[in-house]
Structure formats: C-alpha cells, structure tokens
Design an enzyme around this catalytic site. Sequence first.
Site, PDB file in Angstrom:
ATOM      1  N   GLU A 198       0.815  -1.218   0.000  1.00 25.41           N
ATOM      2  CA  GLU A 198       0.000   0.000   0.000  1.00 25.41           C
ATOM      3  C   GLU A 198       0.843   1.260   0.000  1.00 25.41           C
ATOM      4  O   GLU A 198       0.483   2.257  -0.599  1.00 25.41           O
ATOM      5  CB  GLU A 198      -0.937  -0.010   1.212  1.00 25.41           C
ATOM      6  N   HIS A 205      -0.294   0.581   7.189  1.00 25.56           N
ATOM      7  CA  HIS A 205      -0.927   1.403   6.159  1.00 25.56           C
ATOM      8  C   HIS A 205       0.139   2.357   5.617  1.00 25.56           C
ATOM      9  O   HIS A 205       1.141   1.915   5.067  1.00 25.56           O
ATOM     10  CB  HIS A 205      -2.116   2.133   6.784  1.00 25.56           C
TER      11      HIS A 205
END
EC number: 3.1.1.2
Length: 344
Positions: free
Chosen positions: A55, A115
């Site tokens: 990500e 993340h």
Amino acid sequence: MAAVRKALIAAAVAAFAALFGRTFLKLKDISLASREIPVKRLNCQYLKNIDYGAEDITILKDGLAFLSTGLKYPGLHSFSDEPGKMYVLDLLHPKMTPVELQIKGQLDLSSFNPHGISVYEDEADDSIYVFVVNHPEHKSQVEIFRFVEEDTLMHLKTITHPLLHSVNDIVAVGAEHFYATNDHYFHHEALQLLTFMFDLSWCDVVYYSPHEVRVVAGGFKSANGINISPDRQYIYVSDIMDHEIDIFRRNEGEHPIDLVHVDRRTGDIWLGCHPNGLKLLKFDPEDPPGSEVIRIKNIHSERPVVSLEYGDDGRQLIASTVAVPYEGKLLIGSVFHKALLCIL
C-alpha cells in the site's frame, strides 16, 4: 390525523429516495465509474514475495526502499487473513528482492496492520526511523521503529491520540515529529455515509510532536496521501474525494489520488491513482480495478505539467496506490494485489 401521518411518511420516503439517488449519482461521478481506462504499460516485473499488496513505499537516497504490505481496510478486498508485514528492498542490489523485516520489541504482531509509512533520517548520528500507520482491530495508531540492521526494525514507541482517529498516511519531520492525514471523521460506516451524502468536508491534517498535537489544516472530504517538498518548506496533501492536491507552506487533477511521492532530486510529484474507484469498492475479479501513475512537474508554477506515466486496466496490476521513482526505476504498489518494478 391518520391521513396527515401517511402524507408525512410518504414525503419523508420520497425525500430519502431523492437524497439516495443523488448520492448514488455523486458516487459514480466521484469514483469516475464511466471513465475509459488508458493503457500505457512499462517494462515491468512483479516484485518477489509481495503477494498481498504494497500500500505504501518510501525510498531513501541510497536506494533502500521500505514497503508496507497486507493492509486490511474496511470496505476493501483482501487476499489474505494473515497479519501485515514490512519489507525492505535494496534497489542497488543486482537481484532486487524484497526481504521481510524482522520486528523486535513490544508490539503485538498478530494484529499488525500497516498502512501509510514514512522514514526520517537523523543526520546527527545517521539513525533511520521508520514511521508506520497501524490499524490493529481497525484502530488508528502510529508505530515508530529504528532500522537497526539489514533486516530488523526495533519498535520504539506506539503513539495514540484522539486527534489521530482515522489516520491514512504520514510524513515524518523528526525523530518523534510528523504530519498525519485523517481520511474519515466518523468510525461508524453509517455516519461515514452521511458525511458523504451531505457533502461534509470535515477531515483534516494533524501535526504531532511530544510537546503538542494540533490540527494544522482542515476542510478535506477525505485527506489521504501526504508528503513534503525536497526543501522541507511545503506539505502536499491529496484529497481522494475531491481529486486534487492541496499545497501548504509549513510556516503557518481529475483522479481519485491515493498516495503522494515527491522526487527528492527534481521535486516532481508522483501519484498512485485509481482510474475507476467504483471497481475498487465492489471488486470483481472478472473485471478488476485498474491502475494509474500520474506525474506532476512544476507544481508550484501557474501551469503545472501533468502526464500519465503508467496505465493498466487491471490485467497487470490491480488498484495502484503509490509510485516511487529511483535512478531510472519505478516502484508501483497496490492496495491488496502485487507490486511492480518498472524501467522508466
């Protein structure tokens, strides 16, 4: 009285139906659901060991890249139930194979869900600090690590704060200092839908230091990627719902843009984008979401130059989020699919 009650109920139902219809049309418009996906592929190969997304990716000036993988995000698809992992990749090594980072210290790795990431290099002693947005059990917190060996991260600190309630991305500006974006105002999905239905721009950017935590910018529909200019004077923030990049001086597009990378050599902005956001949300393996990489030159001028550097319909890479150039190479990450190493 009964007739009045029925009339009121009918009016409420009609108003709700109209609002829902308007919201659906707005969602199609924001997600670019009817947009043709341009295809412009590069000479690329999949990175080994990266099977469940990368990500976010960040690269040091010496070619060392850090990747966060295995994100589980509410409402988005995932190919794995395993905890997330961190990888390191030496772009100057002949094999260029990502190596899983061993994490030491007091951190629950069973719920690790990385993340956005950022790296801070302390010039005083050459220490490398790796900042990771972590969502254990869908909470938001920031983990600070020190990169201590070729394949090891030492966990130093977990940071939580009420203002850091829905963190998406982060940019480090000190050993314990950073800016972070909040991509939602509410945690509950029904309330998130209401903010979208009523077009509420309540998301923000937060500055954190051990001595103060404060909101430094607001008015975003969904603050997403964040990064800093090479001279450290400007902060760039992508608002994924508004399809735009906002520029802020630190002293005080038409794409659902995910993460922002700044070329430290040229100052160019590199963006991982979702050419069709609706496909990302509903994910159909027979008709997967595609990927785009957008480059912006001269972003501070009156006429920035925007170019498509990579485009794919999902056959090669699904749901790109980040693109990072280095010495003629380009790393492209995704939400939950794979990662590419391309030649520019």
